[in-house]
Enzyme design. Structure first.
Site, PDB file in Angstrom:
ATOM      1  N   ASP A  93       0.865  -1.178   0.000  1.00 50.91           N
ATOM      2  CA  ASP A  93       0.000   0.000   0.000  1.00 50.91           C
ATOM      3  C   ASP A  93       0.905   1.233   0.000  1.00 50.91           C
ATOM      4  O   ASP A  93       2.118   1.142   0.210  1.00 50.91           O
ATOM      5  CB  ASP A  93      -0.960  -0.042   1.197  1.00 50.91           C
ATOM      6  CG  ASP A  93      -2.216   0.782   0.943  1.00 50.91           C
ATOM      7  OD1 ASP A  93      -2.257   1.532  -0.060  1.00 50.91           O
ATOM      8  OD2 ASP A  93      -3.169   0.679   1.739  1.00 50.91           O
ATOM      9  N   ASP A 128      -4.134   7.020  -3.703  1.00 52.08           N
ATOM     10  CA  ASP A 128      -5.539   7.370  -3.915  1.00 52.08           C
ATOM     11  C   ASP A 128      -6.041   8.119  -2.684  1.00 52.08           C
ATOM     12  O   ASP A 128      -5.388   8.135  -1.641  1.00 52.08           O
ATOM     13  CB  ASP A 128      -6.370   6.098  -4.142  1.00 52.08           C
ATOM     14  CG  ASP A 128      -6.222   5.098  -2.999  1.00 52.08           C
ATOM     15  OD1 ASP A 128      -5.068   4.737  -2.680  1.00 52.08           O
ATOM     16  OD2 ASP A 128      -7.240   4.689  -2.408  1.00 52.08           O
ATOM     17  N   ALA A 196     -11.854   2.597   0.962  1.00 52.32           N
ATOM     18  CA  ALA A 196     -12.543   3.359   2.007  1.00 52.32           C
ATOM     19  C   ALA A 196     -13.807   2.691   2.533  1.00 52.32           C
ATOM     20  O   ALA A 196     -14.795   3.349   2.833  1.00 52.32           O
ATOM     21  CB  ALA A 196     -12.852   4.775   1.497  1.00 52.32           C
ATOM     22  N   CYS A 279     -13.536 -24.113  18.409  1.00 49.93           N
ATOM     23  CA  CYS A 279     -12.654 -24.186  17.244  1.00 49.93           C
ATOM     24  C   CYS A 279     -11.682 -25.336  17.458  1.00 49.93           C
ATOM     25  O   CYS A 279     -11.362 -25.676  18.599  1.00 49.93           O
ATOM     26  CB  CYS A 279     -11.898 -22.859  17.129  1.00 49.93           C
ATOM     27  SG  CYS A 279     -10.579 -22.844  15.913  1.00 49.93           S
ATOM     28  N   CYS A 281      -8.560 -25.531  15.789  1.00 50.36           N
ATOM     29  CA  CYS A 281      -7.240 -25.204  15.258  1.00 50.36           C
ATOM     30  C   CYS A 281      -6.168 -25.620  16.269  1.00 50.36           C
ATOM     31  O   CYS A 281      -6.484 -25.951  17.411  1.00 50.36           O
ATOM     32  CB  CYS A 281      -7.159 -23.711  14.921  1.00 50.36           C
ATOM     33  SG  CYS A 281      -6.798 -22.647  16.322  1.00 50.36           S
ATOM     34  N   CYS A 284      -6.482 -23.830  19.635  1.00 54.54           N
ATOM     35  CA  CYS A 284      -7.661 -24.127  20.456  1.00 54.54           C
ATOM     36  C   CYS A 284      -7.680 -25.571  20.942  1.00 54.54           C
ATOM     37  O   CYS A 284      -8.431 -25.902  21.864  1.00 54.54           O
ATOM     38  CB  CYS A 284      -8.935 -23.787  19.676  1.00 54.54           C
ATOM     39  SG  CYS A 284      -9.008 -22.037  19.293  1.00 54.54           S
TER      40      CYS A 284
END
Ligand code: GUN
Ligand code: ZN
Length: 492
Positions: A93, A128, A196, A279, A281, A284
């Site tokens: 960015d 931008d 935005a 969860c 994963c 977890c």
């Protein structure tokens, strides 16, 4: 002609695509997630993002690198990939976000694009202007003019084989967004972020977010890769993909972890409030909530960030599988139940069913009617539009039940809410193979009535009779005048 992005599979407005990134010599499958790396504050190392999470892309901020002496020099000497130690493709960015937060930045579009090129970025971004929602039309228009100038300027910069983003701005004015998108699409730039939208997401304004995406999509070609800038909560990915977004970036995984917040596809939970970890994963399954809470701050933040990333990537895989299976809208419908504002987002998506109908495949697995919103899906809209093309005999019995055996009618057609009428010969073709609940609802009946009305109006010389199963008076009242109705459930 854009040949770096190929669409492989479609469902509603969603797609599985392949984006070629020449500078990284890489083709990535979309929808894809780009974890955000703040070069000054790394929560999960880029190497680990690649090895453990399978990240092929990440996004970092070239403006932060440019304005930090030590980072700038290393990036120019070693290159960005070396600096971050990341083997995949890197999007950068430009500082626009800092511009919108702090009011000014100290680089121009030329400078920052050349810098991004020089440090080896794979996808760069011009400066931008991220115009926030709800500003005056005058401001949105003026800032959009500046953004358009910057995109045109970006076209003239020697960016080599770096791809360049063409952000689409325009605040919450659909016509400005569409104009911005049409302009961006007309440039030679490569990837199209919808900009935005962070303030909309922070305020749970998912319906407005959908309207903004829809407006941008109306101005972009179908083959334009679309990035939803700053969107990192997995709860809304399915919705955004169904609207036609291909790329997401997530800072949320790290930002939320810093505040002890735990992401789920049904929303964010505070670690303090969790008695169980819903969860499976690696994080977890390793800890109980108490154990997680007891970790030292740094370790807890890292583990929470890892969980947050696992659920985020998991949702992207689930969405891709849904597109392959042709049930993306069922997933969106499911996610819409997470929060009333998400339901608003889904209802806004259905307001754009005409847009989705363009890309939605004519045939897929099976249509599941899972909520009254299903009555407004693009498949229903398409069926109604098709009724105009069917050839209709002089007299037709439209029935929710068995065909009439009286021989009184030329033909007997099926009526299935929410689709309405269709010749029996079509009953094996999508979407009329739909799985619909036996206990239907008013929205499905009303949609069926719309279909019937359309058929009757299109064929003034034919006579129709409707055999229905106890439709309420209020629903029947919307039928065209003169249509005879028989309640099949009434005692005779
Ligand atoms: N990050 C989040 N939103 C934006 C945006 O509108 N423009 C740029 N350049 N970066 C962003
Ligand atoms: Zn987890």
């Amino acid at each position: 002609m854009r040949d770096r992005f190929e669409l492989r599979e479609l469902d509603a407005g969603g797609r599985i695509g392949e984006l070629q990134i020449p500078r990284a010599d890489l083709t990535v499958e979309t929808p894809a997630l780009l974890p955000v790396i703040n070069p000054n504050l790394v929560t999960i190392s880029p190497r680990r993002l690649a090895d453990e999470f399978g990240a092929e892309l990440l996004i970092t901020n070239s403006y932060i690198i440019h304005s930090t002496d030590s980072l700038r020099e290393r990036a120019l000497e070693e290159g960005l990939h070396e600096l971050l130690d990341f083997p995949g493709a890197i999007m950068t960015d430009s500082g626009s976000f800092q511009l919108s937060e702090y009011g000014e930045i100290t680089v121009t579009t030329e400078e920052i694009l050349e810098f991004q090129r020089d440090i080896g970025s794979d996808i760069g971004t011009p400066v931008d202007i991220p115009t926030p929602p709800d500003v005056s039309r005058k401001r949105a228009t003026e800032e959009l003019e500046t953004t358009k100038d910057r995109l045109e300027l970006a076209e003239t910069v020697d960016t080599g084989d770096m791809l360049v983003n063409a952000p689409v701005q325009g605040s919450t004015y659909p016509d400005l967004r569409e104009e911005a998108a049409r302009h961006a699409d007309g440039t030679s730039l490569d990837v199209f972020p919808v900009g935005a939208v962070v303030p909309l997401m922070n305020d749970y304004r998912y319906a407005d977010m959908v309207d903004v995406i829809a407006a941008a999509k109306r101005g972009l070609g179908a083959d334009a890769p679309v990035h939803l800038f700053g969107a990192g909560h997995p709860m809304m990915f399915a919705l955004a993909v169904a609207m036609g977004c291909d790329l997401f970036d997530s800072a949320a995984y790290a930002l939320y972890a810093r505040d002890d917040r735990y992401l789920t596809v049904r929303g964010t939970r505070h670690l303090a409030d969790l008695e169980y970890l819903p969860c499976s994963c690696p994080v977890c399954t390793k800890y109980t909530p108490d154990e997680l809470r007891a970790l030292p701050d740094d370790k807890r933040e890292e583990e929470l960030a890892a969980h947050n990333l696992h659920v985020t990537f998991e949702e992207i895989r689930r969405i891709k599988q849904a597109i392959r299976a042709g049930n993306l809208l069922e997933l969106v419908e499911h996610r819409a139940r997470a929060h009333p504002t998400m339901l608003d987002g889904y209802r806004a998506l259905l307001d754009h069913a005409d847009l989705l109908e363009h890309s939605d495949p004519v045939s897929k697995g099976a249509f599941f009617y899972t909520s009254h919103e299903s009555a407004r899906r693009p498949e229903v809209l398409r069926h109604h539009a098709r009724l105009e093309r069917l050839s209709v005999p002089d007299s037709v019995f439209l029935t929710e039940g068995e065909p009439s055996s009286s021989g009184e009618y030329d033909e007997s057609w099926n009526v299935v809410p929410p689709f309405g009428p269709f010749p029996r010969a079509l009953s094996k073709s999508y979407p009329l193979t739909a799985e619909v609940p036996e206990r239907t609802d008013r929205a499905a009946l009303e949609a069926a009535v719309e279909g019937i009305a359309r058929l009757v109006e299109e064929n003034p010389d034919s006579e129709f009779t409707l055999g229905h199963r106890g439709w309420p008076e209020g629903v029947l009242a919307a039928l065209p005048d003169g249509l005879e109705t028989i309640d099949l459930t009434a005692d005779r």
